[in-house]
Design a protein around this motif. Structure first.
Motif, short mmCIF file in Angstrom:
data_model
loop_
_atom_site.label_atom_id
_atom_site.label_comp_id
_atom_site.label_asym_id
_atom_site.label_seq_id
_atom_site.Cartn_x
_atom_site.Cartn_y
_atom_site.Cartn_z
N UNK A 985 122.87 -17.22 -3.99
CA UNK A 985 123.41 -17.90 -5.19
C UNK A 985 123.89 -16.87 -6.20
N UNK A 986 123.09 -15.87 -6.43
CA UNK A 986 123.45 -14.83 -7.41
C UNK A 986 124.70 -14.10 -6.97
N UNK A 987 124.74 -13.83 -5.68
CA UNK A 987 125.89 -13.10 -5.13
C UNK A 987 127.17 -13.90 -5.41
N UNK A 988 127.05 -15.21 -5.19
CA UNK A 988 128.21 -16.08 -5.38
C UNK A 988 128.65 -16.04 -6.84
N UNK A 989 127.66 -16.17 -7.73
CA UNK A 989 127.99 -16.12 -9.17
C UNK A 989 128.67 -14.80 -9.50
N UNK A 990 128.09 -13.73 -9.01
CA UNK A 990 128.64 -12.41 -9.33
C UNK A 990 130.07 -12.31 -8.84
N UNK A 991 130.33 -12.85 -7.64
CA UNK A 991 131.69 -12.79 -7.11
C UNK A 991 132.64 -13.57 -7.99
N UNK A 992 132.17 -14.75 -8.41
CA UNK A 992 133.06 -15.57 -9.25
C UNK A 992 133.41 -14.83 -10.53
N UNK A 993 132.43 -14.14 -11.07
CA UNK A 993 132.71 -13.41 -12.31
C UNK A 993 133.40 -12.10 -12.04
#
Length: 1707
Positions: A985-993
């Protein structure tokens, strides 16, 4: 029974006949025509009855005839007859059998009677019956009937007058009722309405139906009559009064409003006739013309006339009430007049009736609303409604302000009336002495000296007038005191009540509609009708100023509880209404009024005074009279019920509260309780006031924020009367309920409440700064209460609430702060405990947010510096954990953050409380918290380890870290899954940002990162300044890595090794090397520190030991895993580097432990004795392996293992320890680069630590200990196993240097008793054992190794021989002074050299042994090993008795013999190669030095010993005879010569010079000499002369011997001669004896030898001895003589020539 039933008809007929008969009888004499008519009437009736079935209808048809006899009877004017006729006529009427014509006749007949003044009452009755029973009378007939009644009204007879008046009223009513009935009949029929002309005049009655027409005509004439004009329809009126006319008008208007509203014609009359009439009459100077008569003329022109005026007001009331909608403009005029009548200049009675009229209006809220709509809301129109209210207000004010307004006598009143009024008033006034005492209980108003009683005027809500009803009074009545005030007061209250209840009803209805609409159309917005709201707002806006002015004044003046209650209720309802309508200013104004009334007079409350100023600037005038909002007067005659302190008085004063204040306070509470939703910003006012009151009453907050009567405040204590004391709990209860009811407020109102409380609290905080006065905690307590009851929607108020409480928590005043914290923590606990929907435990998004929201303030408290607040915070965390720990979920990071926010400056108790929380978390809640928080738990536990306030907590927290790691281990899978999910989940958020994921140890998987964080934390603790913490942390770190390392993924190990372990080693090494060497005094007075730990340096040493051991153990147990990492070799090098630097540290404990670690990583397992099993187990847990060495086990280096968890750890992890590497990877362990790296380390360590100091010994800093050196050397054999393949000569040399150096190191005197055996025991120290073992390993390896290894033999021999030399010449260690152990008292010498003898001897044995095996090796031959051995042995052999130990030379001899027995054959074999050439001289010297030693034997040598020693010498000679001389031809001649010389020497004098005379015979070494001699001889005459060389040796030997004998004898003879009587020295005598014995031996030998073996020369030499012997005969010594005898004996054989010469080989 109905009039039409057969019985009734029958009765009627009978009655009529009876009446007619009676009439006929009466008139028989006087009036014959009447009699006849009566009789024909009887016949007529009978006929009708006979002929018709419907008798009544027939009667009606013939009614004119039927009635005729009676009419004639009335015409007689005879009372009796008239009465009889009238009765009969009435009976006919009541049966409705009178036709229109008959009715007309009847009326005419009645008119005549009236004009004659006969039977007036009966007339009235007849008219009434006629008009009420049927509707046959119309038009002129009707008008005539009405006029008849009017005329009767004005007769002189009072009874007739009154009856007539009543009849008129009834008739008028009947007329209008007929019209109503007619309208009802025609209601269903739709008529074509005639075209209406704009200006209808009175003659357009043609459109009306009959009854309507009658009514119209009647009403029109009434107006004419009142206006003193001639009637149109009521023809024949003679006189009329205005008062009666107005009364009739009023009753018609009041009773039949529908008629006027439905028919335009009538509406027209109202507008055109009635209103102008009223307006005209209102002007009091209109004169009244009363027809022809001028009696009862009105009052003088300029004065209003009470009866008219009062009636006009009644008419106006009706007009306004019913026809307002028709007469808007007219009503405006009426109302303006009404308002004017209230003016002060008007007569008192006029004001009274005006006030009554106003009151009538006030009870009709709908009417008031219409005024407002029609006037106040229209532009350019009089603000009628506002004026009415203001007029009432100024009226009330004027009553107070105008002196004795109530008592002014009215000029026109008769004197009597006025005086009695005045007298009554005087009695009620406060000024009169005795009476007023009884009147105090009377309800009244009192203001600035004016006292006005309050009388009951009417029931609430109904305007029951007194003076408007005085229709019979002509003179104006006298008004009792207080009446006007009471009416005005009622009017005000009714006005408020009416308006508010009306608007509220409508609001409620609207809300209902809105709710229905929303239900039906959930998506649409409800749009209310704007009109209604505008009206409501306008009404309130118009009236509030006046109302407030009046009510405030009344409230201030009121002395009656009920009145006060009513006034307060009015103010309250107004405030609430204004609030509902969103009218802020009026709402605040009313509330301010209540607030001011609650507080003591002139109480300084800035908030209120500001508000009042705001309002009073809005002073407004009513018709030139300024209305001010009056401030409360101080001299109120009120009962004081409480005395307290003002909240904000800087100089301590007191204030008083009256019962009225308390009453107002209750109203205020009521307001807030019931209408909180509409208070909005005025919460501020309300709460500020309540706060002050609560303070004055001394209420203090208790649990949950409820206020309880508290202890008295400092300063002058609060005084409360019992009345208040009983009230206090109630007030306190209401106060609590008030805040409880906040749960019913909508969100916006709630925010207003919270904001108000916050700003109150801010003020309280301001006041509490800089003084220690008890602060006001009202606001804080109530914020708490409000929060607690609104938990279900806590989100909307949480931020402002907690934000403010956090500020309170930082306040310097401790009481304030304490309450802030109490409130905040109570709210948080309640918030978490509340059953939210959905429950907090379900982690839904909204919930997560809510929980974080709730816990955030708890976290914020960590920033507060006050310890008491932090204590409170932590206690509540503990409670939250105990109660809600399982459902914290997303709140864990915050909670943990709070627990972990400890600082060293916070003191023990705080840290202890925080730690309790942490312990609870770790023991109970790890499974329930999100795995992402585990890292925080680790950090927090770590921070407790690092805090320096409380050592026990630090140690326990390390234990917690162990427990945490255990938890990770058990729940590994679950944690991994959860963390991986989170990570994605964090990875996904980081990618989005578009950012990179940022977390510690990032590339490693999340579960591994958790471990790494744990390890890193423990690593930090391992370098804590406190030794106990370091030790515990170190043990835990290595235990966890050992126990749970298997869970880590392989790449993670890379981080563990480099970032955790090596980083830790670096830190520890740095700290250890820079640690302070100062002695630490025993800590804390009662803690003793062992001398091995009494400096920081020593304490760090322990840490270093532990750390290094732990790392080494990990490298050992996890090696196969680590080797799969790419940079294992670099890691290995770094580790070795650490081991080396530790080994070379100047601390014995560290250096020894370093070597243990070295041993461990080389996997050298020491054999385990039973006693060491435990040590092994400890080692498995990362306890340093020092215990393995038996020598140090009892020493100071022994670690103190934490006992608490030892057993469980042993049981749990013993099995999980040393893993066998997977098959196929054993070879990896053999990686030679690693081993060579280890060898280099070993070599560097060895070289550095055994290198002797170069400088002078005083500066000596450090000498390595024996256990250390032992351990160092013990490492070599194992190491060698791995490097032997490439072990070169160079390496061997390096090894030799180290071995030599190690053995040379002395021992410190305090250690020597433990290490050295007593001197007598020939035991090796363990170091020496190790050295020999090392060499042994080497030689064994060479032995089985390939050919090329064997070149190393010589080097080994060389090394051993060096050691052998130690027996006589102990090694030097630099320039150090060492005392030999034998002559050193332990306590004097600092350094003691070892006893090297056993070592040297053991080395020698090894040499012999080794030589035994290797004598024939090429290298051994080439490198002259034998020669070296001999050379080395020469020293002890030469020293012999001078050797440090006797055993040495004995061993040397035996060794030499052994070596020669092996070596000589080899030497002979290689004689030709010349490789042994140099050996022979060495050997000769060795023999020489030994057999003829320069050292003397000790004096105490026993004879047995001596004989033993001699036997050794003999053995050597025997060796020469067996191993050397037989092979003389292979041996260099010089050597043989030397041997011969030696034997020669031995054979002659080998005695020890020091023997006593007594021992001489034994001590002469006779045996030795004999053997020497024999050997000489044996080799002289050996018959196996195989080579000329051999024979040469023999000859040489013999000649030497003979020559020697000759010399001795000669010298003896010489000396004997010279000595004369003196005996020769004992030794010389011995010598000669020896020589003589030798000669005899020689003779024996020669005999035995075959003659051909003896050289001729020899014979010659033998024979040449003879003369010399003979010369000795003269000697005096008996011993010599006997020896001489023996020597001379054999010469007999020479006395004869030999038997024959041998020729040709035959004898």
């Amino acid at each position: 029974m109905s009039t039409s039933s057969p019985e009734a008809v029958k009765k009627l007929l009978e009655n009529m006949q009876t009446d007619l008969r009676s009439l006929s009888m009466e008139c028989k004499k006087k009036f014959p025509p009447v009699k006849e008519a009566a009789e024909s009437g009887i016949v007529k009736i009978k006929t009708i009855a006979a002929r018709n079935t419907d008798i009544l209808a027939a009667l009606k048809e013939n009614s004119s005839e039927v009635v005729q006899p009676f009419l004639m009877g009335c015409g007689t004017k005879e009372p009796k007859i008239t009465q009889l006729c009238l009765a009969a006529i009435q009976r006919l009427m009541s049966h409705e059998v009178v036709s229109e014509a008959a009715a007309g006749n009847i009326i005419n007949m009645l008119w005549q009677l009236m004009e004659n003044g006969l039977e007036e009452l009966k007339l009235l009755q007849t008219v009434l019956v006629l008009l009420t029973t049927n509707t046959v009378v119309h038009d002129e007939v009707l008008s005539k009937a009405i006029v008849l009644c009017f005329r009767l009204h004005f007769t002189k007879d009072n009874i007739t007058n009154n009856t007539a008046a009543a009849t008129v009223r009834q008739v008028v009513t009947v007329v209008f009722e007929r019209m109503v009935a007619e309208d009802e009949r025609f209601k269903g029929i739709v008529e074509q309405p005639p075209p209406v002309q704009g200006n209808t005049n009175r003659r357009s009655v043609s459109t009306l139906r009959p009854s309507a027409k009658d009514a119209y005509m009647l009403f029109q004439d009434l107006c004419q009559l009142v206006n003193a004009d001639a009637p149109y329809w009521l023809v024949g009126m003679t006189e009329m009064t205005r008062t009666f006319g107005l009364e009739l008008l009023e009753s018609v208007l009041n009773d039949f409003p529908g008629v006027f509203l439905q028919h335009q014609e009538f509406s027209f009359l109202l507008k055109e006739r009635v209103c102008p009439l009223v307006i005209k009459l209102f002007s009091p100077n209109i004169k009244f013309r009363q027809g022809s008569s001028s009696a009862a003329s009105p009052a003088p022109v300029e004065k209003p006339y009470f009866p008219i005026c009062m009636r006009l007001l009644r008419v106006v009331s009706v007009l306004i009430k019913h026809f307002y909608s028709l007469l808007v403009t007219e009503c405006e005029i009426f109302l303006s007049l009404l308002v004017k009548f209230l003016d002060g200049e008007k007569p008192q009675w006029l004001r009274a009736v005006a006030v009554e009229s106003v009151h009538r209006l006030c009870v009709q809220p709908h009417l008031l609303r219409s005024f407002c709509q029609s006037y106040d809301m229209k532009q350019h129109s009089t603000k009628v409604f506002r004026d009415i209210v203001n007029a009432l207000g100024s009226f009330i004010q004027s009553l107070f302000i105008v002196p004795n307004a109530g008592n002014t006598p009215i000029a026109s009143a008769p004197a009597g009336a006025s005086s009695s009024g005045a007298q009554g008033t005087a009695q009620g006034g406060p000024g009169t002495g005795g009476v007023s005492g009884n009147l105090t209980t009377q309800a009244a108003f009192e203001y600035r000296g004016t006292w006005i009683p309050l009388v009951t005027v009417s029931v609430q809500g109904s305007a029951k007038a007194t003076y408007l009803e005085m229709l019979d009074k002509v003179e104006p009545p006298s008004i009792p005191e207080g009446y006007a005030m009471s009416v005005a007061f009622s009017a005000l209250l009714d006005l408020v009540r009416g308006i508010t209840s009306m608007i509220e009803r409508e609001l409620a209805a609207e809300e209902e509609v809105a709710a229905e609409f929303r239900e039906a159309n959930p998506n649409q917005e409800w749009q209310p009708q704007p009109g209604a709201h505008l009206v409501w707002e306008e009404m309130v806006s118009a009236c509030w100023c006046g109302l407030l002015a009046a009510l405030s004044l009344l409230l201030d003046a009121s002395t009656d509880e009920t009145a006060t209650e009513n006034i307060l209720k009015a103010e309250l309802t107004m405030a609430s209404l204004c609030g509902r309508l969103g009218l802020v200013t009026p709402r605040d104004a009313f509330i301010t009024a209540i607030c001011k009334a609650s507080l003591p007079p002139h109480y300084a409350l800035t908030l209120l005074s500001w508000n009042a100023a705001n309002l009073s600037s809005k002073a407004y005038s009513i018709q030139g009279q300024s209305v001010q909002i009056i401030s409360p007067s101080s001299e109120s005659h009120q009962q004081v019920v409480a005395v307290g302190q003002p909240l904000n008085a800087q100089p301590q004063g007191t204030v008083m509260l009256t019962a009225k204040n308390i009453q107002c306070m209750r109203t205020l509470l009521n307001l807030a309780h019931c209408h909180g939703a509409v208070l909005g910003t005025s919460w501020q006012l309300v709460l500020a006031t309540l706060q002050h009151l609560v303070w004055i009453l001394g209420l203090k907050p208790g649990v949950g924020g409820a206020l309880k009567p508290g202890r008295a405040v400092e300063g002058p204590s609060t005084v409360l009367t019992t009345a208040v004391m009983t009230d206090l709990p109630i007030i306190s209860n209401i106060l609590s309920r008030l805040f409880e009811s906040s749960q019913y407020l909508d969100d916006v109102s709630l925010h207003h409440l919270i904001n108000a409380l916050c700003s109150l609290s801010l003020e309280a905080m301001e006041m509490a700064y800089g003084n220690n006065k008890e602060p006001s905690l009202f606001a804080v307590a109530k914020l708490l209460e409000t929060g607690l009851v609104n938990m279900d929607r806590i989100e909307i108020l949480w931020r402002p609430l907690t934000g403010h409480l956090l500020e309170v928590c930082q306040h310097p005043n401790s009481r304030m702060r304490e309450w802030g914290a109490e409130a905040l923590t109570a709210l948080i606990k309640a918030g978490l405990a509340y059953k939210h929907d959905p429950p907090l435990a379900q982690n839904q998004v909204g919930n997560t947010r809510l929980q974080l929201l709730l816990l955030n303030p708890l976290k914020e408290l960590s920033n507060v510096l006050h310890a008491d607040i932090r204590q409170k915070q932590l206690e509540s965390v503990l409670q939250i954990l105990q109660s809600q720990g399982d459902s914290l979920g997303p709140g864990w990071p915050l909670v943990l953050g709070v627990i972990g926010a400890i600082r060293n400056d916070q003191g023990e108790s705080l840290i202890r409380t925080a730690f309790q929380c942490l312990q609870l978390v770790v023991t109970d809640f790890l499974p329930t918290m999100p795995c992402t928080c585990l890292q925080i738990v680790v950090d927090v536990a770590g921070s407790f380890g690092l805090q320096n306030q409380e050592l026990n907590i630090s140690l326990t927290s390390i234990g917690l870290l162990w427990n945490i790691s255990d938890y990770f281990f058990q729940r590994g899978e679950v944690i991994t899954q959860e963390l991986v999910k989170e990570e994605e989940a964090l990875q996904k958020q980081a990618q989005e940002k578009g950012e990179t994921l940022n977390r510690p140890f990032h590339p490693a998987p999340p579960f591994d990162c958790l471990w790494l964080c744990l390890y890193a934390k423990l690593g930090e603790l391992c370098v804590d300044p406190r030794p106990a913490v370091r030790k515990s942390a170190g043990q835990t770190l290595f235990s966890t890595i050992a126990a749970h390392g298997t869970l880590l993924q392989q790449p993670t190990w890379h981080i563990v090794v480099w970032k955790v372990l090596f980083h830790l080693l670096d830190c520890v090494r740095t700290s250890s090397t820079t640690a302070d060497k100062e002695k630490i005094e025993s800590g804390g007075g009662n803690i003793l520190i062992h001398h091995s730990r009494d400096t920081a340096e020593k304490q760090w040493a322990e840490t270093w030991v532990l750390t290094l051991a732990g790392v080494a153990r990990i490298f050992n147990t996890r090696r196969y895993l680590l080797q799969q990492l790419g940079d294992f070799f670099e890691a290995w090098e770094v580790l070795l580097n650490h081991i080396q630097s530790a080994a070379l540290s100047k601390n014995n404990e560290v250096s020894l432990a370093a070597l243990k670690s070295f041993q461990e990583i080389l996997q050298i397992v020491t054999p385990v004795k039973d006693s060491d099993k435990v040590a092994d187990a400890f080692a498995a847990m990362g306890v340093p392996p020092v215990l393995i060495d038996p020598l140090s086990a009892s020493g100071p280096g022994r670690p103190l293992v934490r006992s608490d968890s030892l057993v469980e750890r042993l049981t749990r992890y013993n099995g999980a320890e040393l893993q066998a590497p997977p098959p196929g990877e054993e070879s990896a362990l053999e990686d030679s680069a690693l081993w060579w790296s280890a060898w280099n380390t070993w070599y560097r360590t060895g070289t550095d630590c055994t290198r002797p100091p170069s400088g002078p010994t005083e500066k000596l800093s450090f000498i390595p200990s024996q256990p250390f050196l032992t351990a160092l050397i013990q490492i070599f054999p194992a190491l060698y196993q791995h490097i032997k393949a490439n072990f070169s000569m160079e390496d061997l040399k390096k090894l030799g240097v180290i071995l030599h150096g190690a053995v040379s190191v002395p021992i410190s005197s305090d250690a020597s008793p433990f290490i050295l055996p007593s001197y007598t025991e020939a035991v090796l120290t363990s170091l020496q054992e190790a050295v020999l073992t090392a060499l042994d390993i080497l030689q064994k390896a060479i032995c089985v190794g390939p050919e090329n290894l064997q070149v190393m033999y010589p080097a080994i021999f060389e090394q051993l021989l060096l050691f052998v030399e130690f027996s006589c010449k102990p090694p030097q260690y630099g320039r150090m002074e060492t005392k030999h152990v034998a002559n050193a008292k332990y306590n004097q010498a600092e350094w003691v050299a070892l006893n090297y003898v056993p070592f040297a001897e053991r080395s020698l044995e090894v040499v012999v042994d080794l030589y035994h095996k290797t004598a024939c090796h090429k290298a051994v031959i080439n490198e002259k090993v034998l020669q070296n051995i001999i050379k080395t042995l020469k020293m002890p052999l030469g020293l012999k008795y001078s050797c440090p130990s006797e055993s040495t030379w004995k061993l040397a001899v035996s060794s030499l013999l052994k070596v020669l027995s092996i070596g000589l054959p080899v030497a002979r074999q290689h004689a030709s190669s010349g490789k042994f050439d140099t050996m022979w001289p060495e050997l000769a010297n060795a023999f020489e030095d030994f057999l003829f030693t320069k050292s003397t034997s000790p004096d105490n040598l026993s004879i047995q010993e001596f004989q033993k020693n001699e036997a050794v010498d003999v053995e050597v000679v025997q060796l020469i005879s067996t191993e050397i001389l037989p092979f003389a031809n292979f041996i260099p001649k010089d050597f043989v010569g030397q041997i011969m010389t030696m034997l020669n020497k031995g054979s002659i004098h080998s005695q020890s010079p020091s023997f006593t005379e007594a021992e001489i015979d034994v001590r002469m070494r006779e045996e030795f000499s004999k053997v020497c001699f024999e050997t000489l001889l044996q080799f002289s005459f050996s018959n196996k002369v195989s080579t000329p060389q051999e024979g040469y040796i023999s000859r040489m030997a013999l000649s030497v011997l003979l020559k020697r004998s000759q010399d001795v004898l000669r010298r003896y003879v010489e000396d004997e001669r010279l000595s004369g009587r003196c005996p020769l020295p004992r030794q010389q005598v011995t010598e000669i004896i020896f020589v003589l014995k030798a000669i005899s031996t020689l003779m024996d030998s020669l005999k035995k030898t075959q003659p051909e073996n003896v050289d001729g020369n020899t014979w010659a030499q033998v024979i040449a001895l003879y003369p010399t012997l003979v010369e000795c005969i003269t000697c005096s010594s008996s011993e010599v003589s006997s020896a001489l005898k023996e020597a001379l004996g054999p010469f007999k054989d020479f006395m004869q020539p030999p038997v024959s010469r041998v020729q040709n080989g035959e004898s």
